[in-house]
Design a protein around this motif. Structure first.
Motif, short mmCIF file in Angstrom:
data_model
loop_
_atom_site.label_atom_id
_atom_site.label_comp_id
_atom_site.label_asym_id
_atom_site.label_seq_id
_atom_site.Cartn_x
_atom_site.Cartn_y
_atom_site.Cartn_z
N SER A 171 13.00 2.51 -0.36
CA SER A 171 14.13 3.12 0.32
C SER A 171 15.16 2.10 0.81
O SER A 171 16.30 2.45 1.07
N ASP A 172 14.78 0.82 0.90
CA ASP A 172 15.73 -0.21 1.32
C ASP A 172 16.52 -0.79 0.14
O ASP A 172 17.28 -1.74 0.30
N GLY A 173 16.33 -0.22 -1.06
CA GLY A 173 17.09 -0.64 -2.23
C GLY A 173 16.36 -1.63 -3.14
O GLY A 173 16.78 -1.85 -4.27
N ARG A 174 15.27 -2.21 -2.67
CA ARG A 174 14.52 -3.15 -3.52
C ARG A 174 13.69 -2.36 -4.53
O ARG A 174 13.31 -1.22 -4.30
N SER A 175 13.40 -3.01 -5.65
CA SER A 175 12.57 -2.38 -6.68
C SER A 175 11.83 -3.46 -7.45
O SER A 175 12.17 -4.64 -7.40
N GLY A 176 10.79 -3.02 -8.15
CA GLY A 176 10.01 -3.95 -8.95
C GLY A 176 8.93 -3.23 -9.72
O GLY A 176 8.89 -2.01 -9.79
N THR A 177 8.06 -4.01 -10.31
CA THR A 177 6.96 -3.51 -11.12
C THR A 177 5.66 -3.74 -10.36
O THR A 177 5.46 -4.80 -9.77
N ILE A 178 4.79 -2.73 -10.38
CA ILE A 178 3.51 -2.85 -9.68
C ILE A 178 2.34 -2.55 -10.60
O ILE A 178 2.49 -1.85 -11.60
N MET A 179 1.20 -3.09 -10.21
CA MET A 179 -0.07 -2.74 -10.83
C MET A 179 -0.98 -2.25 -9.72
O MET A 179 -1.14 -2.93 -8.70
N VAL A 180 -1.57 -1.08 -9.88
CA VAL A 180 -2.49 -0.52 -8.89
C VAL A 180 -3.77 -1.35 -8.91
O VAL A 180 -4.35 -1.60 -9.96
N THR A 181 -4.21 -1.79 -7.72
CA THR A 181 -5.42 -2.60 -7.62
C THR A 181 -6.61 -1.85 -7.04
O THR A 181 -7.75 -2.22 -7.28
N ASN A 182 -6.34 -0.79 -6.25
CA ASN A 182 -7.44 -0.02 -5.67
C ASN A 182 -6.92 1.34 -5.22
O ASN A 182 -5.79 1.47 -4.77
N ILE A 183 -7.78 2.35 -5.34
CA ILE A 183 -7.48 3.68 -4.83
C ILE A 183 -8.64 4.10 -3.95
O ILE A 183 -9.78 4.17 -4.40
N GLN A 224 -7.85 10.21 4.15
CA GLN A 224 -6.62 10.98 4.04
C GLN A 224 -5.60 10.37 4.98
O GLN A 224 -5.93 10.15 6.14
N PRO A 225 -4.42 10.05 4.56
CA PRO A 225 -3.96 10.17 3.18
C PRO A 225 -4.65 9.17 2.26
O PRO A 225 -5.22 8.18 2.73
N ILE A 226 -4.57 9.43 0.96
CA ILE A 226 -5.17 8.56 -0.04
C ILE A 226 -4.44 7.21 0.02
O ILE A 226 -3.21 7.16 -0.01
N ALA A 227 -5.21 6.13 0.10
CA ALA A 227 -4.63 4.79 0.19
C ALA A 227 -4.67 4.12 -1.19
O ALA A 227 -5.74 3.99 -1.78
N VAL A 228 -3.52 3.71 -1.68
CA VAL A 228 -3.40 3.04 -2.97
C VAL A 228 -2.82 1.66 -2.73
O VAL A 228 -1.71 1.53 -2.21
N MET A 273 0.83 -1.19 0.00
CA MET A 273 0.00 0.00 0.00
C MET A 273 0.88 1.25 0.00
O MET A 273 1.94 1.27 0.61
N LEU A 274 0.40 2.27 -0.69
CA LEU A 274 1.03 3.59 -0.71
C LEU A 274 0.10 4.56 -0.03
O LEU A 274 -1.12 4.44 -0.12
N GLU A 275 0.66 5.55 0.64
CA GLU A 275 -0.13 6.62 1.26
C GLU A 275 0.24 7.92 0.57
O GLU A 275 1.38 8.37 0.66
N LEU A 276 -0.72 8.51 -0.13
CA LEU A 276 -0.48 9.73 -0.91
C LEU A 276 -1.16 10.92 -0.26
O LEU A 276 -2.31 10.84 0.16
N GLU A 277 -0.44 12.03 -0.21
CA GLU A 277 -1.02 13.28 0.28
C GLU A 277 -1.91 13.92 -0.78
O GLU A 277 -2.84 14.65 -0.47
#
Length: 89
Positions: free
Chosen positions: A59-71, A76-80, A37-41
């Motif tokens: 921020s821990d150095g990991r990375s990847g590809t994501i697909m948004v499933t819900n907004i 508040q904050p906006i949950a993605v 989940m992401l928290e957007l202002e």
């Protein structure tokens, strides 16, 4: 779930940086999957209109590809929420 910050990208275009993020990895029969989940202002229009995938760098150095499933814009904050696609490196 790990509490991190993240950068969201579409190709080389940075859509957001310093976003609060949570990511959880699970392993089932040797297969690793991950989601979070992401928290957007503020809303990022590309997330709502995106039919494909986005890149995320944690921020821990990991990375990847994501697909948004819900907004969820009613909070508040906006949950993605998102589902990881492929390896989380």
């Amino acid at each position: 779930m790990s509490q991190l910050t993240a950068r969201i990208l579409k190709g080389s275009n940075v859509l957001a940086d310093g976003v609060r993020a949570q990511v959880k990895t699970t392993q089932n029969r040797g297969m690793l999957s991950w989601h979070g989940m992401l928290e957007l202002e503020r809303m990022i229009p590309e997330l709502n209109n995106e039919s494909g995938s986005l890149q995320i760098q944690f921020s821990d150095g990991r990375s990847g590809t994501i697909m948004v499933t819900n907004i969820e814009m009613a909070v508040q904050p906006i949950a993605v929420t998102f589902q990881g696609s492929g390896p989380l490196k």
